[in-house]
Design a protein around this motif. Structure first.
Motif, short mmCIF file in Angstrom:
data_model
loop_
_atom_site.label_atom_id
_atom_site.label_comp_id
_atom_site.label_asym_id
_atom_site.label_seq_id
_atom_site.Cartn_x
_atom_site.Cartn_y
_atom_site.Cartn_z
N SER A 118 -3.41 17.44 0.08
CA SER A 118 -2.43 16.60 0.76
C SER A 118 -2.34 15.26 0.04
O SER A 118 -2.78 15.12 -1.11
N LEU A 119 -1.78 14.26 0.69
CA LEU A 119 -1.69 12.90 0.18
C LEU A 119 -2.12 11.93 1.27
O LEU A 119 -1.97 12.21 2.46
N GLY A 120 -2.66 10.79 0.85
CA GLY A 120 -2.92 9.69 1.76
C GLY A 120 -2.05 8.51 1.38
O GLY A 120 -1.67 8.36 0.22
N PHE A 121 -1.72 7.65 2.35
CA PHE A 121 -0.81 6.53 2.10
C PHE A 121 -1.48 5.22 2.50
O PHE A 121 -1.88 5.05 3.65
N VAL A 122 -1.59 4.33 1.53
CA VAL A 122 -2.21 3.03 1.75
C VAL A 122 -1.11 2.03 2.07
O VAL A 122 -0.15 1.88 1.31
N LEU A 123 -1.23 1.33 3.18
CA LEU A 123 -0.20 0.42 3.65
C LEU A 123 -0.49 -0.99 3.15
O LEU A 123 -1.40 -1.67 3.64
N MET A 124 0.28 -1.44 2.16
CA MET A 124 0.11 -2.78 1.61
C MET A 124 0.79 -3.81 2.52
O MET A 124 1.78 -3.50 3.19
N PRO A 125 0.29 -5.04 2.54
CA PRO A 125 0.97 -6.10 3.30
C PRO A 125 2.39 -6.28 2.78
O PRO A 125 2.65 -6.08 1.58
N PRO A 126 3.32 -6.65 3.64
CA PRO A 126 4.72 -6.83 3.21
C PRO A 126 4.84 -7.76 2.00
O PRO A 126 4.27 -8.86 1.99
N GLY A 127 5.57 -7.29 1.00
CA GLY A 127 5.82 -8.10 -0.18
C GLY A 127 4.68 -8.18 -1.17
O GLY A 127 4.80 -8.87 -2.19
#
Length: 434
Positions: free
Chosen positions: A328-337
């Motif tokens: 599968s894949l994992g998604f890292v959520l970066m801070p906006p901008g």
């Protein structure tokens, strides 16, 4: 039968050399390598090493050296084609059809590797010279030190239409054009493709330079310029920094996919060496397959702006038909901008590690992105959400994975929109409140 360099490179990449040699020779782990007494000469102290990341073995005693094919031809005495056939069968690869021109193309490719190596050396020399002062200042501002410059082979292309051409004139214009280093338009004199740019070598899994990425230092477009596709370089099948990250990825059990070169370099500077980057394109099927060969769940760590999040969603949708049990894949959520480079410079390794630890599973990312795509105030909008999610799930090829996704989406939808609300018990004389 003649075999193309691309086929042989793929065969080597799919063969774990330590496992092949370990069938007949007892190996002991020694850091990132394996070690044993040399099978090609008598010795008491081990001097024979096997490096899976680079795909070769080497003896410091007798200088025996080679790859998986060489091992079978030298140690077992197999003819070249028999060795290739055995490795191809083990790797699940079909031999290509007979092509008498492959040998000629192989010789041509060898010349192209020499051209690219010479170009990288020249660009590095320019970075360290007087002309490279602006590029050095830029690297210093980005926190890229001398160690990283050397490790990644960074260089500089002067703002000139003919300096590289003159420096590599011994190779001839036709080879330089084929390598993507010169531009030829109609009947005009060929000129340097990269001018006034920080030069970033792009290597194949064996560490050979096959292309370049150039970052403009002053005003101008495009900001980044990649080599065109060549006999050595296929942008849709190549991942930047794969040659350096494969070993650390296996050791760490994770592989991080970032958007750009500088993100991968910044993470390496922070001690996170298992990062790769696509080359200005959305992740392709071929790139996803390469990622899954190293780890089961690569982590996508794209920029926190709108473009980065759209790229992450495109990658999710492209991966759905290819999902398999455990893959599968994992998604890292970066801070906006923010991008990984920004985060490393402002918060160090700890800041990025915290986000990596909180990576979102693909099913969660799919749900959240579609849920947040539009207001859901009406029954029609909610039905539209369900339709979009069901359509995505229908693209999953593996029936078992598809069944689990369908159930997960159904449960989340019901919990979000059809969950029962607790009502207060009826009391005589109470005022009705709708």
């Amino acid at each position: 039968m003649s075999l193309s360099p691309q086929f042989l490179d793929e065969l080597r990449a799919r063969t774990l050399l330590s496992a092949l040699i370990g069938r007949t020779t007892k190996l002991q782990r020694a850091g990132r390598e394996w070690k044993t007494c040399c099978p090609f000469h008598n010795e008491k102290t081990p001097s024979f090493t096997v490096n899976d990341d680079k795909g070769f073995y080497h003896c410091f005693g007798c200088s025996a050296h080679g790859d998986a094919i060489r091992w079978l031809t030298e140690q077992r005495g197999l003819p070249f084609m028999d060795a290739v056939k055995e490795l191809a069968a083990a790797a699940g690869m079909d031999l290509p059809a007979l092509d008498p021109r492959s040998a000629e193309r192989g010789e041509w490719a060898s010349g192209l590797f020499d051209v690219m190596a010479a170009a990288q050396t020249w660009f590095a020399e320019q970075l360290n010279g007087i002309a490279g002062s602006e590029a050095r200042a830029y690297l210093n501002k980005r926190g890229i030190d001398a160690g990283a410059i050397e490790a990644f082979g960074l260089g500089f292309a002067p703002d000139s239409r003919g300096k590289l051409k003159a420096a590599l004139t011994r190779f001839g214009d036709s080879l330089l054009i084929e390598a993507g280093l010169l531009i030829s338009v109609d009947e005009k004199e060929p000129y340097d493709r990269f001018r006034g740019r920080l030069m970033i070598p792009i290597r194949d899994p064996r560490g050979r330079v096959i292309a370049f990425g150039g970052r403009i230092l002053g005003a101008g477009e495009p900001k980044y310029l990649n080599s065109p596709d060549t006999p050595l370089f296929d942008k849709g099948r190549t991942l930047y920094n794969l040659d350096r990250s494969a070993g650390p990825a296996r050791k760490a059990g994770r592989l991080i996919v970032v958007e750009g070169y500088t993100d991968a370099i910044a993470l390496a500077g922070a001690g996170i060496e298992e990062a790769v980057a696509p080359l200005g394109t959305a992740l392709t099927e071929a790139q996803l397959e390469r990622l899954w060969r190293l780890v089961d769940v690569p982590l996508l760590c794209f920029d926190g702006d709108s473009a980065g999040q759209k790229a992450a969603m495109r990658a999710a949708l492209r991966a759905l038909p290819m999902l398999a049990p455990g893959k599968s894949l994992g998604f890292v959520l970066m801070p906006p901008g923010k991008d990984p480079d920004d985060l490393v410079r402002s918060g160090g390794r700890g800041a990025i590690e915290a986000l990596l630890d909180a990576a979102r599973p693909l099913v969660d990312h799919l749900w959240q992105c579609e849920h947040d795509a539009a207001p859901l105030r009406t029954p029609e909008a909610k039905a539209g959400l369900r339709r979009r999610l069901d359509d995505h799930v229908a693209t999953i090829g593996d029936p078992e994975v598809r069944r689990h996704y369908a159930r997960a989406i159904r449960e989340r939808f019901d919990e979000t929109f059809f969950a029962r609300t607790e009502r207060a018990p009826f009391r005589k004389g109470a005022v009705f409140k709708p």
